[in-house]
Scaffold this motif. Structure first.
Motif, mmCIF file in Angstrom:
data_model
loop_
_atom_site.group_PDB
_atom_site.id
_atom_site.type_symbol
_atom_site.label_atom_id
_atom_site.label_comp_id
_atom_site.label_asym_id
_atom_site.label_seq_id
_atom_site.Cartn_x
_atom_site.Cartn_y
_atom_site.Cartn_z
ATOM 1 N N TRP A 132 139.462 20.070 30.906
ATOM 2 C CA TRP A 132 138.719 21.317 30.743
ATOM 3 C C TRP A 132 137.291 21.176 31.290
ATOM 4 C CZ3 TRP A 132 139.372 26.260 30.052
ATOM 5 C CH2 TRP A 132 138.288 27.051 29.651
ATOM 6 N N GLY A 133 136.681 20.021 31.072
ATOM 7 C CA GLY A 133 135.348 19.796 31.615
ATOM 8 C C GLY A 133 135.329 19.865 33.132
ATOM 9 N N GLU A 134 136.349 19.286 33.778
ATOM 10 C CA GLU A 134 136.434 19.375 35.229
ATOM 11 C C GLU A 134 136.628 20.819 35.682
ATOM 12 O OE1 GLU A 134 136.885 15.755 37.370
ATOM 13 O OE2 GLU A 134 135.255 16.452 36.098
ATOM 14 N N ALA A 135 137.448 21.575 34.918
ATOM 15 C CA ALA A 135 137.676 22.977 35.278
ATOM 16 C C ALA A 135 136.395 23.790 35.145
ATOM 17 C CB ALA A 135 138.780 23.561 34.397
ATOM 18 N N VAL A 136 135.605 23.523 34.120
ATOM 19 C CA VAL A 136 134.335 24.233 33.937
ATOM 20 C C VAL A 136 133.368 23.890 35.063
ATOM 21 C CG1 VAL A 136 132.308 24.425 32.456
ATOM 22 C CG2 VAL A 136 134.595 24.460 31.446
ATOM 23 N N LEU A 137 133.298 22.617 35.435
ATOM 24 C CA LEU A 137 132.427 22.206 36.531
ATOM 25 C C LEU A 137 132.858 22.865 37.841
ATOM 26 C CD1 LEU A 137 130.139 20.499 37.644
ATOM 27 C CD2 LEU A 137 131.738 18.570 37.824
ATOM 28 N N VAL B 130 144.524 27.489 40.197
ATOM 29 C CA VAL B 130 144.571 27.219 38.762
ATOM 30 C C VAL B 130 146.036 27.130 38.340
ATOM 31 C CG1 VAL B 130 143.815 27.957 36.487
ATOM 32 C CG2 VAL B 130 142.457 28.548 38.496
ATOM 33 N N ARG B 131 146.480 25.924 38.026
ATOM 34 C CA ARG B 131 147.865 25.742 37.592
ATOM 35 C C ARG B 131 147.905 25.794 36.070
ATOM 36 N NH1 ARG B 131 152.552 24.436 39.918
ATOM 37 N NH2 ARG B 131 154.140 23.310 38.757
ATOM 38 N N ALA B 132 148.389 26.892 35.540
ATOM 39 C CA ALA B 132 148.475 27.084 34.094
ATOM 40 C C ALA B 132 149.277 28.343 33.832
ATOM 41 C CB ALA B 132 147.081 27.209 33.469
ATOM 42 N N LEU B 133 149.985 28.348 32.728
ATOM 43 C CA LEU B 133 150.705 29.539 32.323
ATOM 44 C C LEU B 133 149.736 30.545 31.732
ATOM 45 C CD1 LEU B 133 153.855 27.918 30.655
ATOM 46 C CD2 LEU B 133 153.662 28.870 32.961
ATOM 47 N N ALA B 134 150.150 31.800 31.725
ATOM 48 C CA ALA B 134 149.305 32.833 31.138
ATOM 49 C C ALA B 134 149.122 32.546 29.656
ATOM 50 C CB ALA B 134 149.953 34.208 31.337
ATOM 51 N N VAL C 87 143.790 31.544 42.917
ATOM 52 C CA VAL C 87 145.253 31.571 42.945
ATOM 53 C C VAL C 87 145.761 31.104 41.587
ATOM 54 C CG1 VAL C 87 147.328 30.679 44.047
ATOM 55 C CG2 VAL C 87 145.305 31.166 45.422
ATOM 56 N N LEU C 88 146.425 31.989 40.873
ATOM 57 C CA LEU C 88 146.993 31.668 39.571
ATOM 58 C C LEU C 88 148.400 31.118 39.775
ATOM 59 C CD1 LEU C 88 145.809 34.793 37.545
ATOM 60 C CD2 LEU C 88 144.662 32.591 37.836
ATOM 61 N N ASP C 89 148.544 29.828 39.562
ATOM 62 C CA ASP C 89 149.811 29.123 39.782
ATOM 63 C C ASP C 89 150.517 28.965 38.437
ATOM 64 O OD1 ASP C 89 151.901 27.509 40.485
ATOM 65 O OD2 ASP C 89 150.690 25.816 41.159
ATOM 66 N N GLU C 90 151.621 29.671 38.252
ATOM 67 C CA GLU C 90 152.386 29.607 37.014
ATOM 68 C C GLU C 90 153.703 28.865 37.203
ATOM 69 O OE1 GLU C 90 152.903 33.516 35.489
ATOM 70 O OE2 GLU C 90 150.764 34.017 35.539
ATOM 71 N N GLY C 91 153.747 27.977 38.185
ATOM 72 C CA GLY C 91 154.979 27.244 38.471
ATOM 73 C C GLY C 91 155.442 26.416 37.287
ATOM 74 N N ALA C 92 156.748 26.491 37.018
ATOM 75 C CA ALA C 92 157.319 25.754 35.899
ATOM 76 C C ALA C 92 157.728 24.343 36.279
ATOM 77 C CB ALA C 92 158.533 26.505 35.340
ATOM 78 N N GLY D 283 138.916 25.067 47.789
ATOM 79 C CA GLY D 283 138.191 23.838 47.516
ATOM 80 C C GLY D 283 138.718 23.064 46.326
ATOM 81 N N PHE D 284 139.086 23.752 45.251
ATOM 82 C CA PHE D 284 139.451 23.083 44.005
ATOM 83 C C PHE D 284 140.905 23.360 43.644
ATOM 84 C CE2 PHE D 284 134.851 24.194 43.332
ATOM 85 C CZ PHE D 284 134.375 22.908 43.547
ATOM 86 N N HIS D 285 141.572 22.330 43.130
ATOM 87 C CA HIS D 285 142.908 22.456 42.548
ATOM 88 C C HIS D 285 142.819 21.911 41.121
ATOM 89 C CE1 HIS D 285 144.726 22.007 46.873
ATOM 90 N NE2 HIS D 285 143.999 23.099 46.714
ATOM 91 N N ILE D 286 142.828 22.785 40.135
ATOM 92 C CA ILE D 286 142.688 22.350 38.751
ATOM 93 C C ILE D 286 143.981 22.612 37.995
ATOM 94 C CG2 ILE D 286 140.206 22.762 38.782
ATOM 95 C CD1 ILE D 286 140.664 25.290 37.210
ATOM 96 N N VAL D 287 144.220 21.814 36.974
ATOM 97 C CA VAL D 287 145.431 21.907 36.161
ATOM 98 C C VAL D 287 145.012 22.062 34.702
ATOM 99 C CG1 VAL D 287 147.582 20.785 35.483
ATOM 100 C CG2 VAL D 287 146.681 20.452 37.800
ATOM 101 N N LEU D 288 145.511 23.113 34.058
ATOM 102 C CA LEU D 288 145.194 23.383 32.662
ATOM 103 C C LEU D 288 146.439 23.421 31.790
ATOM 104 C CD1 LEU D 288 142.553 26.251 33.135
ATOM 105 C CD2 LEU D 288 142.130 23.807 32.813
#
Length: 613
Positions: free
Chosen positions: A7-12, A29-33, A140-145, A160-165
């Motif tokens: 989460w800290g990396e995502a905020v940065l 952003v790879r995360a489900l809704a 880009v909201l990535d909801e891939g299962a 630039g950024f690929h984050i995973v939540l």
């Protein structure tokens, strides 16, 4: 990396992106809704300027709405082409949020990428010619299962950024972000920030060490370093900024683990003076030696900088990433990789729509009425003039001819039919070593990994099969099926112990894979074994003959050109297992320290990605 650290990396990343959205490109952003993603989006929009537009782009948006084009209703009403302004032109100076990015079609991603590269919407279609400047960032909201469900690579390369939540819970979202005023000040400061050549070289060297092939991420990393310095209120980029850029931009794209340069030892010429000083040299000389030592580090300023940047990359690289990246690279290198959910086949009247093409509505093809009218609309004035000219030649009244003629003239060249794609079924064949050596080492982890993979196949409606070899031969415990209950029951009843008839296991897998392929399905072989064969094809013991039979069976499997993965489940990577995997042209995955989850994730990464038409 812990959930709080993610989460800290995502905020940065959100803070740096808000400083320069068009320059940094965007964030995947790879995360489900859910509340975590919503909280992150709220944080990001709160850092943007109040006047910056934020537009949510639906998945199946038409090209006319995305880029602009012909307003069909207004054109039909007025009888002349009327232009419509697209979403990407309206979002100038803000951000475009792409919903369900894992399902974006390559054509939509290509159009979006062209606008990002050119900084303008170029529209030359339907009788229109427009150029509308626009610069924006993309979320880009990535909801891939699963691992193979990803946004198109062409679009990810420009973000630039690929984050995973996915592993972050609401309890972990306590990281404080800078205020909107601080980000606004950094936005002003950004124009004053400069990047020294040594930092550019360090970032480029880190990208090369991490195996990043494209130059775009390296350029984005330099921009991120400038944004980091601006956020800190400085005019120059320092080591921390370069490390942040490498960690956030280049590490998620890594294809190999960088090799840290070994520290240079003290030259041999300096060793003798250090040993005798206690007996021979006066006490005044050691300070001189210390002074010499203090004078030598300054010329080597650049090497510690490279070390710092690479160390930051290594510390941020998740465990098991290298094995997964090797697996994905192996599947991409296959000449005709079958999809995990099957090979996509264009054509037919069933499946997922993937666009339109010119053609007649015949042989099951469906007429796309909207696209047909869209192609016919620009030609209406010309066709009306042709109709009136024809009426004059025949001596008919033009007013009567215009009133009695069709309002919209559609010809055969205007016909557009919908294109579909279908998927062939995939059958994953698990070949599990249940011998005594496997039971001693990793049979429990292998069972757990197979259960996780079976569940994943069940979700994708793939078929699974299970072969176990132990004792004197191999047994088909589970024929190809979709029943997860049957698969788990067969796996839980798998005993361990006995010899290792590896050749029999390979032969049984090849026979079953051939039967699967003859039915028109795509086989995927997954071997989980330590590779220490000690039972030959004839059922007799003898390690030398058993290993030779296993190599012969592996070569025969290679001739069939099946996609195969070889997971070495021994406590330490075994040379014989690697040799067998090489002979069968399979991806060799040594996982001496992985648990069931690690094995399953690596195999899922190695599974061929789904093809898109």
């Amino acid at each position: 990396m812990s959930a709080a650290a993610q989460w800290g990396e995502a905020v940065l990343a959100a803070s740096l992106f808000a400083i320069d959205p068009p320059g940094i490109g965007g964030i995947s952003v790879r995360a489900l809704a859910g509340p975590v993603r919503d909280r992150w989006m709220t944080l990001l929009t709160g850092l943007l300027p109040t006047e910056a537009p934020v537009r949510r782009v639906p998945l199946h948006i038409a090209d006319g709405r995305l880029l602009g084009g012909l307003d069909l209703a207004a054109t039909l009403q007025t009888g002349r082409p009327v232009a419509e302004r697209g979403v990407l032109a309206d979002v100038n100076g803000g951000i475009a949020v792409m919903a369900m990015g894992e399902r974006l079609t390559p054509s939509t991603a290509a159009r979006l990428s062209a606008v990002i590269d050119n900084g303008e919407v170029v529209l030359e279609r339907d009788g229109l010619a427009m150029r509308l400047p626009t610069r924006f960032g993309v979320i880009v909201l990535d909801e891939g299962a699963s691992e193979e469900e990803r946004p198109p690579v062409s679009l990810l390369d420009r973000l630039g950024f690929h984050i995973v939540l996915t592993d972050v819970s609401v309890r972990d979202t306590e990281e404080m972000a800078p205020t909107r005023e601080e980000v606004a000040a950094a936005r002003v400061q950004l124009a004053k920030v400069s990047v020294g050549d040594k930092f550019v070289e360090a970032i480029c060297g880190a990208g090369a060490a991490l195996g990043v092939a494209s130059l775009r991420p390296t350029l984005l990393a330099v921009r991120v370093a400038r944004a980091s310095a601006a956020l800190d209120g400085r005019d120059e980029v320092n080591e921390d900024d370069a490390s942040i850029a490498v960690r956030l931009v280049l590490v998620p794209r890594a294809t190999q683990i960088p090799e840290m340069p070994a520290d240079e030892e003290v030259p041999p010429e300096e060793v003798p003076p250090e040993e005798p000083p206690a007996d021979e040299e006066p006490p005044e000389q050691p300070p001189e030696n210390n002074d010499d030592d203090e004078e030598k580090p300054p010329p080597e300023v650049e090497k510690p900088l490279d070390d710092v940047v690479l160390a930051a990359a290594l510390s941020a690289m998740p465990a098991g990433l290298l094995a997964q990246l090797r697996a994905a690279q192996f599947m991409r290198s296959r000449s005709s990789p079958p999809g995990r959910t099957g090979v996509a086949r264009a054509g037919g009247a069933r499946g997922r729509p993937v666009g339109v093409r010119r053609g007649m509505p015949e042989a099951g093809a469906r007429l796309n009425v909207v696209e047909t009218l869209r192609n016919a609309a620009p030609w209406q004035p010309l066709r009306r003039r042709e109709m009136l000219a024809s009426a004059r030649e025949k001596g008919l009244d033009e007013a009567i001819a215009a009133a009695s003629g069709p309002r919209v003239q559609v010809r055969q060249d205007d016909f557009r039919v919908t294109r579909f794609k279908q998927r062939a079924q995939t059958t994953s064949i698990f070949v599990v070593d249940a011998s005594g050596s496997a039971a001693l080492h990793r049979l429990a982890e292998a069972k757990g990994a197979v259960e996780l993979l079976l569940a994943d196949c069940y979700v994708r409606r793939d078929r699974v099969a299970l072969i176990a070899f132990r004792g004197q031969g191999a047994d088909l415990l589970l024929p190809p099926t979709r029943s997860l209950v049957r698969a788990k029951r067969s796996l839980s009843g798998l005993p361990g112990g006995g010899g290792t008839p590896l050749a029999a296991g390979i032969d049984a897998a090849a026979s079953l894979a051939d039967a699967v392929r003859r039915r028109g399905e795509t086989p995927l072989l997954v071997f989980l074994t330590d590779g220490r064969a000690n039972i030959g094809r004839d059922g007799k013991g003898g390690r030398a003959q058993a290993e030779q039979d296993a190599l012969t069976a592996a070569r025969a499997l290679r001739m069939e050109n099946f996609t195969a993965l070889f997971v070495d489940t021994s406590a330490q990577p075994h040379p014989q297992a690697q040799k067998i995997a090489r002979e069968m042209d399979a991806l060799y995955l040594p996982l001496p320290y992985a648990d069931a989850s690690g094995i399953s994730k690596t195999i899922r990464a190695a599974s061929p990605p789904a093809r898109t038409a």
